[in-house]
Structures are given as C-alpha cells and as structure tokens.
Design a protein around this motif. Sequence first.
Motif, mmCIF file in Angstrom:
data_model
loop_
_atom_site.group_PDB
_atom_site.id
_atom_site.type_symbol
_atom_site.label_atom_id
_atom_site.label_comp_id
_atom_site.label_asym_id
_atom_site.label_seq_id
_atom_site.Cartn_x
_atom_site.Cartn_y
_atom_site.Cartn_z
ATOM 1 N N ARG A 104 1.662 9.503 5.977
ATOM 2 C CA ARG A 104 1.731 8.883 4.645
ATOM 3 C C ARG A 104 0.688 7.775 4.523
ATOM 4 O O ARG A 104 0.663 6.853 5.336
ATOM 5 N N LYS A 105 -0.147 7.856 3.522
ATOM 6 C CA LYS A 105 -1.192 6.857 3.317
ATOM 7 C C LYS A 105 -0.616 5.493 2.967
ATOM 8 O O LYS A 105 -1.257 4.471 3.202
ATOM 9 N N GLU A 106 0.577 5.467 2.393
ATOM 10 C CA GLU A 106 1.171 4.203 1.989
ATOM 11 C C GLU A 106 1.880 3.470 3.128
ATOM 12 O O GLU A 106 2.450 2.393 2.918
ATOM 13 N N LEU A 107 1.851 4.017 4.345
ATOM 14 C CA LEU A 107 2.483 3.361 5.469
ATOM 15 C C LEU A 107 1.736 2.073 5.813
ATOM 16 O O LEU A 107 0.537 2.091 6.127
ATOM 17 N N ILE A 108 2.416 0.963 5.788
ATOM 18 C CA ILE A 108 1.810 -0.332 6.074
ATOM 19 C C ILE A 108 1.549 -0.462 7.579
ATOM 20 O O ILE A 108 2.428 -0.212 8.395
ATOM 21 N N GLY A 109 0.335 -0.866 7.932
ATOM 22 C CA GLY A 109 -0.022 -1.051 9.335
ATOM 23 C C GLY A 109 -0.279 0.234 10.089
ATOM 24 O O GLY A 109 -0.208 0.241 11.317
ATOM 25 N N ARG A 110 -0.599 1.310 9.375
ATOM 26 C CA ARG A 110 -0.781 2.593 10.035
ATOM 27 C C ARG A 110 -1.920 2.555 11.051
ATOM 28 O O ARG A 110 -1.803 3.106 12.153
ATOM 29 N N LYS A 111 -3.026 1.912 10.722
ATOM 30 C CA LYS A 111 -4.170 1.846 11.638
ATOM 31 C C LYS A 111 -3.826 1.079 12.911
ATOM 32 O O LYS A 111 -4.268 1.444 14.002
ATOM 33 N N VAL A 112 -3.038 0.022 12.762
ATOM 34 C CA VAL A 112 -2.623 -0.756 13.938
ATOM 35 C C VAL A 112 -1.736 0.093 14.844
ATOM 36 O O VAL A 112 -1.901 0.113 16.077
ATOM 37 N N TYR A 113 -0.785 0.828 14.247
ATOM 38 C CA TYR A 113 0.090 1.693 15.031
ATOM 39 C C TYR A 113 -0.713 2.787 15.748
ATOM 40 O O TYR A 113 -0.424 3.120 16.911
ATOM 41 N N MET A 114 -1.701 3.338 15.056
ATOM 42 C CA MET A 114 -2.525 4.372 15.669
ATOM 43 C C MET A 114 -3.311 3.807 16.850
ATOM 44 O O MET A 114 -3.445 4.461 17.893
ATOM 45 N N MET A 115 -3.817 2.612 16.705
ATOM 46 C CA MET A 115 -4.572 1.987 17.787
ATOM 47 C C MET A 115 -3.665 1.728 19.001
ATOM 48 O O MET A 115 -4.038 2.015 20.143
ATOM 49 N N LEU A 116 -2.484 1.190 18.746
ATOM 50 C CA LEU A 116 -1.547 0.923 19.841
ATOM 51 C C LEU A 116 -1.124 2.226 20.520
ATOM 52 O O LEU A 116 -1.002 2.286 21.753
ATOM 53 N N GLY A 117 -0.882 3.248 19.719
ATOM 54 C CA GLY A 117 -0.496 4.530 20.293
ATOM 55 C C GLY A 117 -1.602 5.159 21.112
ATOM 56 O O GLY A 117 -1.349 5.778 22.156
ATOM 57 N N VAL A 119 -3.836 3.619 22.843
ATOM 58 C CA VAL A 119 -3.913 2.909 24.126
ATOM 59 C C VAL A 119 -2.943 3.529 25.134
ATOM 60 O O VAL A 119 -3.259 3.650 26.325
ATOM 61 N N THR A 120 -1.768 3.934 24.657
ATOM 62 C CA THR A 120 -0.764 4.496 25.568
ATOM 63 C C THR A 120 -1.188 5.839 26.149
ATOM 64 O O THR A 120 -0.597 6.294 27.140
ATOM 65 N N LEU A 121 -2.173 6.501 25.544
ATOM 66 C CA LEU A 121 -2.670 7.759 26.097
ATOM 67 C C LEU A 121 -3.457 7.545 27.381
ATOM 68 O O LEU A 121 -3.590 8.470 28.189
ATOM 69 N N PHE A 122 -3.984 6.350 27.565
ATOM 70 C CA PHE A 122 -4.846 6.078 28.709
ATOM 71 C C PHE A 122 -4.231 5.093 29.710
ATOM 72 O O PHE A 122 -4.635 5.073 30.875
ATOM 73 N N PHE A 123 -3.280 4.291 29.275
ATOM 74 C CA PHE A 123 -2.701 3.278 30.148
ATOM 75 C C PHE A 123 -1.175 3.333 30.055
ATOM 76 O O PHE A 123 -0.620 3.616 28.995
ATOM 77 N N SER A 124 -0.527 3.050 31.182
ATOM 78 C CA SER A 124 0.932 2.990 31.212
ATOM 79 C C SER A 124 1.366 1.749 31.976
ATOM 80 O O SER A 124 0.564 1.125 32.687
#
Length: 295
Positions: A104-117, A119-124
């Motif tokens: 959903r384009k109207e999701l607030i903070g979507r870019k921040v959530y994508m960035m945080l997510g 990071v979890t692909l490469f670090f644990s």
Amino acid sequence: MLSLNRRTMREAIFDHFNNVLMLVICFVTLYPIWYVVVNSLNDGNDAMRGGIYWWPRMFSLDSYHAVFQNDGIMLAMGVTIAKTLVGTVIHVLFTAMVAYAFSRKELIGRKVYMMLGTVTLFFSGGLIPTYLLIRDLNLLDSFWVYIIPAMFSFFDLIIFLAFFREIPEGLEEAAKLDGANDFKIFYQIIIPVSMPVIATIALFHGVYQWNDYFTGMIYINKSELQPIQTYLYRVVAQSSSNQMMNAAAGNVSKSVSSQTIKLATMVITTLPIVLAYPFLQKYFVKGFMIGSIKG
C-alpha cells in the motif's frame, strides 16, 4: 557455405557435450538417493557385507517394519507433520498480510520498514541472543517454538510484494465501491488471485519446516516434542539405532542392522516432500517468474 557448416558442426558438438554433461550431473545427483533406497530394502546382515550398488541382493522390508514399530520415531513423525502443516499455514497467512500492507502506497514509514527489513537479510543477532529471547518468551520445550519464530520471513515478503504490485488496482477500487474493507479485500480478492505465489511460499516454508532439525536440537529437551529430523540426527550422530532394533517386535531385529535402519528412516523422512513437490511444481515455477516480465 563452409562457414555455415562449421558453425552447425560446432553447435552439434556443443549440444552433445551439454547432453553428456547433464546426464553426468543427473547421475551424480540421483545415484546417492538410489543407493540409500536400495540398501534400505536389503537384508541388514547381508548389507553389512557391502557390494550393493544397483539392486537389493536380498530384498527385505524388515528395516521399515522396525522403524514403524518404534514408538519414538512415529511420535517424532507426528510432531514433524503437525509443525509443518501448522507452521506453513500461519507463515503464509501472516507474511502475506504484512506484504499486502507493504504494497500500500499510503503506508506511513514504508521506506524505513523496507530498509530495516533488508538489513535482516544480511545480519542476524546470533545464536546466543536468539536463545535468550526464546527463553524469555517461555518458548523452550514448547511446540510453538517451531511456529512463532518462523511466522515471518522478509525474503518471502519480497516475493509476495512483487506479486501484489502486479494485481490491477481496479480490483480493489471496485471492491471498495461495494463497501468492502481492507480485510475483506485481502481474504476475498487478494488471496484467491495469489495462489501461484502462495503455493510457492508454502513449498519453501513447508520444506524448511520438514527438514529443520536445528530448532529441536537447541530449544527442545522433551523427547515427545522432537521432530523426526532431530531424531534422525541423533540416531546418526550417537549411533543409537540399536535402541530401535531392540524395540522391533518378533524376529525383525535378526535381519536388520543399524545402517539399514538409518537408511530406512532417511527414506521415510524424505518421501513426503518428494511426493508433494510434483503437485506444486507448476506453481513453484510460475512463482519464480513473478516480476520478471513487464507489460
């Protein structure tokens, strides 16, 4: 003309080389599986002599009888089936819901959530912090330790997200005009049209749940909650197959060995996934093509 013939000859040689190479790769891949099956179907005492490569020398199903007569193995198989079914359903629904919100384009903070997510692909956090978290959540020696930590995967979210972005916005707009809310749109419109990607993610996570032995080895001490893969791991690692042979009834233990019981257990634990894959293969291939073609 001569140049064309040379090119054609080179292409033919290249094709033959590829065919031979693929046959060699297929043989190297499939023969170990065939070797396991053949030896598991042989008499255990005779199999100890070796020399069985293509076909059972003394055909016997006693090793399989010993496996199925062992209560520990059957209990572990039930745990594996339960956690695979429950874990796959919950994982697919929860990850799909989160991915739909991310689409959903109207999701607030979507870019921040994508960035945080991302990071979890490469670090644990590592094994020790994860263990402490599982302990503080009271999930040790609990069936839900197989389900809750695996409810969400950002990698699977990306696959869902690529599919949801290709769904025409007109479907949702028409549903909203009819008075449908977001939950109704998701369950009655998005889910039915997303079966290819759902089948793909279900296959991914189902195979993971079925093959996962590490969770049971680290977080589970109760024998009644151990999955079949953890049970098999401990059989192979600790050479405890003699316990299974002692549990076999009648004269079964006279014609089996620890090696054939290990091989029979491997076949039994692998067979369900092998049988399920052909039914999901068309969705699996289609799911991999998601987002690769535009227009």
